[in-house]
Structures are given as structure tokens and as C-alpha cells.
Design an enzyme around this catalytic site. Sequence first.
Site, PDB file in Angstrom:
ATOM      1  N   ARG A 122     -79.032  30.978  54.418  1.00 58.49           N
ATOM      2  CA  ARG A 122     -79.614  32.279  54.071  1.00 58.49           C
ATOM      3  C   ARG A 122     -80.209  32.225  52.673  1.00 58.49           C
ATOM      4  O   ARG A 122     -79.690  32.798  51.716  1.00 58.49           O
ATOM      5  CB  ARG A 122     -78.578  33.384  54.246  1.00 58.49           C
ATOM      6  CG  ARG A 122     -77.972  33.374  55.641  1.00 58.49           C
ATOM      7  CD  ARG A 122     -77.203  34.621  55.955  1.00 58.49           C
ATOM      8  NE  ARG A 122     -78.072  35.670  56.449  1.00 58.49           N
ATOM      9  CZ  ARG A 122     -77.650  36.876  56.826  1.00 58.49           C
ATOM     10  NH1 ARG A 122     -76.375  37.177  56.735  1.00 58.49           N
ATOM     11  NH2 ARG A 122     -78.493  37.788  57.263  1.00 58.49           N
ATOM     12  N   GLN A 127     -85.959  33.197  55.083  1.00 62.26           N
ATOM     13  CA  GLN A 127     -85.808  34.589  55.514  1.00 62.26           C
ATOM     14  C   GLN A 127     -86.573  34.890  56.801  1.00 62.26           C
ATOM     15  O   GLN A 127     -86.102  35.662  57.637  1.00 62.26           O
ATOM     16  CB  GLN A 127     -86.276  35.527  54.401  1.00 62.26           C
ATOM     17  CG  GLN A 127     -85.289  35.644  53.257  1.00 62.26           C
ATOM     18  CD  GLN A 127     -85.751  36.612  52.183  1.00 62.26           C
ATOM     19  OE1 GLN A 127     -86.888  37.070  52.193  1.00 62.26           O
ATOM     20  NE2 GLN A 127     -84.886  36.907  51.241  1.00 62.26           N
ATOM     21  N   ASP A 130     -84.460  34.034  59.886  1.00 62.89           N
ATOM     22  CA  ASP A 130     -83.092  34.551  59.891  1.00 62.89           C
ATOM     23  C   ASP A 130     -82.858  35.520  61.050  1.00 62.89           C
ATOM     24  O   ASP A 130     -83.146  36.714  60.954  1.00 62.89           O
ATOM     25  CB  ASP A 130     -82.820  35.239  58.551  1.00 62.89           C
ATOM     26  CG  ASP A 130     -81.364  35.628  58.371  1.00 62.89           C
ATOM     27  OD1 ASP A 130     -80.592  35.526  59.338  1.00 62.89           O
ATOM     28  OD2 ASP A 130     -81.007  36.031  57.247  1.00 62.89           O
ATOM     29  N   SER A 133     -80.471  38.551  60.331  1.00 60.03           N
ATOM     30  CA  SER A 133     -81.085  39.715  59.697  1.00 60.03           C
ATOM     31  C   SER A 133     -81.950  40.497  60.665  1.00 60.03           C
ATOM     32  O   SER A 133     -81.874  41.730  60.739  1.00 60.03           O
ATOM     33  CB  SER A 133     -81.926  39.273  58.491  1.00 60.03           C
ATOM     34  OG  SER A 133     -81.095  38.811  57.451  1.00 60.03           O
ATOM     35  N   TYR A 226     -72.864  37.081  50.636  1.00 62.20           N
ATOM     36  CA  TYR A 226     -71.841  37.632  51.513  1.00 62.20           C
ATOM     37  C   TYR A 226     -70.723  38.257  50.680  1.00 62.20           C
ATOM     38  O   TYR A 226     -70.575  37.986  49.498  1.00 62.20           O
ATOM     39  CB  TYR A 226     -71.230  36.534  52.385  1.00 62.20           C
ATOM     40  CG  TYR A 226     -72.162  35.936  53.405  1.00 62.20           C
ATOM     41  CD1 TYR A 226     -72.506  36.640  54.547  1.00 62.20           C
ATOM     42  CD2 TYR A 226     -72.682  34.661  53.224  1.00 62.20           C
ATOM     43  CE1 TYR A 226     -73.357  36.088  55.493  1.00 62.20           C
ATOM     44  CE2 TYR A 226     -73.528  34.096  54.162  1.00 62.20           C
ATOM     45  CZ  TYR A 226     -73.853  34.817  55.301  1.00 62.20           C
ATOM     46  OH  TYR A 226     -74.682  34.256  56.225  1.00 62.20           O
TER      47      TYR A 226
END
Length: 375
Positions: A122, A127, A130, A133, A226
Site C-alpha cells: 500500500r 494506489q 489497490d 481501497s 494501518y
Amino acid sequence: MPLKIAAAKERAAGERRVAIDPSIINKLKQLGLEVLIERGAGSAAQIEDSAYQGVTLIDSASNLYQQADIVLKVQAPTTEEVAQMKAGSVLIGALNPYNNLELIKALRDKKITSYAMELIPRISRAQSMDILSSQAAVAGYKAAIMGADLSTRFFPMLTTAAGTIRPAKVIVIGAGVAGLQAIATARRLGAMVEAYDVRSATKEQVQSLGAKFIELGISAEGAGGYARELTDEEKRKQQEELAKHIASADVLITTAAVPGRPSPKIIPDSTVAGMKKGAVIIDLAAEGGGNCSLSQPGATIEHQGVIIHAPLNVASQVPVHASEMYAKNLLNFLTLMIKNGEYQADFNDEVIAGACLTRDGLVVNETLRKLVEGA
């Protein structure tokens, strides 16, 4: 002969998404790939076969797998599906590897190169790949809609001839992608929204969406963006303080999860007991067992007048856009590895290496290899 990339109809119960959306067909062909689609692969997402222009439609999954050099999946294939795939082919999807050790063994033995999209690092460069997400955004949106549907109250303030109706109060726990999308959607529906996250860095994001940030004085900043797991004392304090806020909520949406571990139980029975009659809990962490101690994953129950809804595979409930977003994640990942129509994976690339599970008859993910050897 060009490489053949393929998507079959998903076999997992309740799965409505498809790995190849019509929006990426031309780009796959521009990479020099021939596209194969099983007939009816997109039907559950309301995508007709006729929407797949310029592809080869295959009548059965077995025929498709036997021809495909690269297979794209939404859910992990069964070992029976793996048995039908070409030895030495490439598999890409959300493979849930730590809960699918028999699948990993089958992929290893068939010398299939496999990539788990959920293990892509990540980092900013990745991105656009991902899937966690993109699919969490779908789930967050849907959570607010579910909350409004199950609530006994209006979300927006209404001025009527019978008087003014106050807006509903929505509290969102967890301000990751799903939580932020839930906040934004609940706000668009007119609710008053408050949100809490153990990562203090999310405060500005929450406020930028017009919600109030709940501050408890507990920080759990972890690596990679996270949240770390809280200590027992921190959990106790968190639950006590949150309970005071949750008692006034009309709808509570929980999204807190720790990757690779069961979802933290941050809503105990005592907190539910303090909620209003007719209040609603939408537990988006149900895949990991749920954030609420009373949640029953995949079910909707009522406990002392509080409705607790713990849906599974929420992104699949919005299959058109969820499929489109997922397919674009896959396309962006593929673009790293397809050069001049050839599969040329650079395993010095941290994105490619991070997602790779099996290659050349070996389990190359170290954590997974130890689990497989110990199984």
C-alpha cells in the site's frame, strides 16, 4: 501467437462481480493480449455478452482455463478450477491465501505463477492497483445506504406542515477508505455525522467531509497507514468512552479491521444495551467476525430493540461499478508486467514481488511458505 487473458464466471456463492469489465477490453488489446470471456461471465453484474466487443466468447470455464495464459479472478478459484488451468499459466485475483492453503499447494504443484491483489504493497505508486481501497469505497457507500434503509428515522432534517424533523445522528467507527465513504454518503443523505478512529491523523479527513471527529485520547498509529492493535487497557478505555457517544446514535457504522487478524471487538454487549430502541448497527467488519460482539456475520438480528446488520461481501451488492473499479485495478497491475505483448514480470519491483505467492513450482511468499510447509 498473442498471450490469451481470460475471465470466467465467478462460482463463489453470492458473487456478482466479474474480473474483466468491458471498459478495459481495448486497453488489454493495446497491451497485445487476446481476451477470452466465458459466456455469461458478466450476467450477475448486468453485463451482457454483447457488451464484450472484440473478445472471444468461450462456452465453458474448463475450455477457457485450458486456453488461457493469464487468468483474472475476483474470488479465489477452487482447486478443481486450478486443475483445469494450463501448467505454467498466471493467475491474478483476490486469493485470500492465508485461509486457502490447499489452493496454494495446488498452484505450486501446477507451477502456476499467482498474485494476490490484496497483498500489493500500500504505497503511493500502487494506489491505482489497490483493490482493498476500491472495494472498501463501494462497501462504505453501501453501508450508509443500508443504515438509512434499516433506520426507523429520516436521515435529513425535514421541515413539514406537521413540524420540523431533526436529522438522524450517524456515528462511523474507523476512518479508512470505507469509513470515509460512509461518512460522505451519510452526509449527502442529510444526517449529522460523527466519526472515530484510533489514528489521529484521520481527524482532518473526517472534518473535511463535514463530520465531527470524536477524540478519546487514544492513539494507535501503525506502520503503512494501518492501525496497530490496542493494549487491553486501551481497549477498555476506548470501549467506555465510545459507549457514551454511541448511546445517542441512530445509526452506528463500524469498519475497524486489522489486516490478517480477526476484527477487533470494540462494541461489546454493554454498549449495545446502552443504545436507543430502534437504533441500527451496520457492521462492515463482519468478514473478520465483526466489530460488535453480538454480530452474526451474514445475518441481520435484533437485540433488545437494536438492529444489528452484519453483511458479507458488500462490494458484490454494487456489482456494476465494483466490477469496473476492480477490473481497472487489475489492468493497472498487468501494465507493470506486460511488455510488447509478452509477460515480463520484474521481481525486483516491490509491487510485483509483494503480490506474488507462487512461481516456478515454489511458494515464494515467505510467511505463506512456512504455513504451507507446516500444514
